[in-house]
Scaffold this active site. Sequence first.
Site, PDB file in Angstrom:
ATOM      1  N   SER A 103      32.613  32.911  33.293  1.00 25.28           N
ATOM      2  CA  SER A 103      32.887  34.116  32.516  1.00 25.28           C
ATOM      3  C   SER A 103      31.667  34.586  31.731  1.00 25.28           C
ATOM      4  CB  SER A 103      34.094  33.864  31.600  1.00 25.28           C
ATOM      5  OG  SER A 103      34.571  35.044  31.027  1.00 25.28           O
ATOM      6  N   ASP A 243      31.978  41.400  31.095  1.00 25.91           N
ATOM      7  CA  ASP A 243      31.294  40.109  31.078  1.00 25.91           C
ATOM      8  C   ASP A 243      31.103  39.631  32.511  1.00 25.91           C
ATOM      9  OD1 ASP A 243      33.949  39.568  31.590  1.00 25.91           O
ATOM     10  OD2 ASP A 243      34.026  37.764  30.353  1.00 25.91           O
ATOM     11  N   ASP A 245      32.543  37.769  34.721  1.00 28.57           N
ATOM     12  CA  ASP A 245      33.600  37.849  35.732  1.00 28.57           C
ATOM     13  C   ASP A 245      34.523  39.034  35.512  1.00 28.57           C
ATOM     14  OD1 ASP A 245      34.862  36.877  33.460  1.00 28.57           O
ATOM     15  OD2 ASP A 245      36.178  35.517  34.569  1.00 28.57           O
ATOM     16  N   ASP A 247      36.646  39.975  33.227  1.00 30.11           N
ATOM     17  CA  ASP A 247      37.995  39.947  32.659  1.00 30.11           C
ATOM     18  C   ASP A 247      38.002  40.484  31.234  1.00 30.11           C
ATOM     19  OD1 ASP A 247      36.762  37.812  31.406  1.00 30.11           O
ATOM     20  OD2 ASP A 247      38.378  36.372  31.782  1.00 30.11           O
TER      21      ASP A 247
END
Length: 450
Positions: A103, A243, A245, A247
């Site tokens: 992440s 960010d 990834d 999410d």
Amino acid sequence: MLKYFGTDGVRGEANKVLTPEMAFKLGRMGGYVLTKEKEDGGQARVLVSRDTRISGEMLEHALISGLLSVGIEVLECGVMTTPGLSYLVQAQGADAGVQISASHNPVEDNGIKFFGSNGLKLSDAKEEEIEELIDTKQDMLPRPSAEGLGTVTDFRDGSNKYIQFLENTIPEDLSGIKVVIDGANGAASAFISRLFADLDVDFTTISTHLNGLNINDHCGATHTARLQEEVVKQGAQLGLAFDGDADRCIAVDENGNEVDGDHIMYVIGSYLADHGRLKKDTIVTTVMSNLGFTKALERRGIKNVRTQVGDRYVSEEMRANGYSLGGEQSGHVIISDYHNTGDGMLTGLHLMLVMKKTGKSLTELLADFKEYPQVLVNVPVKDKNSWKNHQAVVDAIDSVEKDMAGNGRVLVRPSGTQELLRVMAEGPTQEITQEYVDRIVKVVTTEMGE
């Protein structure tokens, strides 16, 4: 207490803590746990994707080998956002999904996160079952051969389905809004241009040049300084930062001010409430949301339900009670009418939709949101979970809360990953709030310090 799984899967420095050997075990044991009860008796299917870290392919190959070793068919998605994988698991009717990503963490780290067939993160019980198998001295899981082994199918075109899904949540084009988008040199970078061009957005991008080493490097949702500068420089109405990834989504207003998850939920939630689409007139957040957020919602007749820290707990509360909007100050926002997990690109699109529908700037939409100054101090301690047993610490907190007289709040909680006690307070001014925190920190250090 789980040994390997944290609040967001298994994470650590790639090739040192999170090794290929561990990735293989997670694939083998995790794949078995998630597919052993497949009702139709057919071959289980698991989707696998990753972000743009250089260690991603190494871990991906090891993980997939583990999945194949227990007879699972793997659909290899390549680079994909975490919410994109969650959506595709459900859309394809797969048995599970695995995302390789850390992440917002730096490039040295990586992580492995499992999703069930419903596209949701695993329960603590499932994670504990996987850990028990990993730590078993002798691996007694099935070892099929020949036609019993798993296979790999290229499913990189699954990204087209995900982009179409995002576009279908927006009822009209988003022309007329100039936006700068920060891809964090991460998973969203591969999809931004296609998605926003399809919706007729006037956009430019930064941090979308991928080399495997620059993910989250002074960019993205946790480092918005450059985006703030670019929004002002380009005269844009909005900035969106994802960010690694994707999410999370953090925004920037037309004046270059950062707009966090609390503010984004306030804007989207207020619009939904005004149109009778905010279920139970409630927004779910964690205990970290600013007191000013709650008070701004109260003035609009919207309730705020709070959970412990972690988007998993927000999601659980929303599902249990039928709420339609929730998230975290950090930018995880769940709009459950469309998706059951935090999705940065979905959040950004719906923030833009509110701006277009209302014809208002972010500053105007947030005019009634008065944020309370917040001070957070991380205190190194010997035993972070024992603070409630120290009467002097409890008394210090009670004393501060009494002095606040309802015009502020205190939150003390252990770190999820380090031997730290987090002491946070919100109050009427920065100076007063700092004084409140200092009083508590002094006692914590004396009573519990290293």
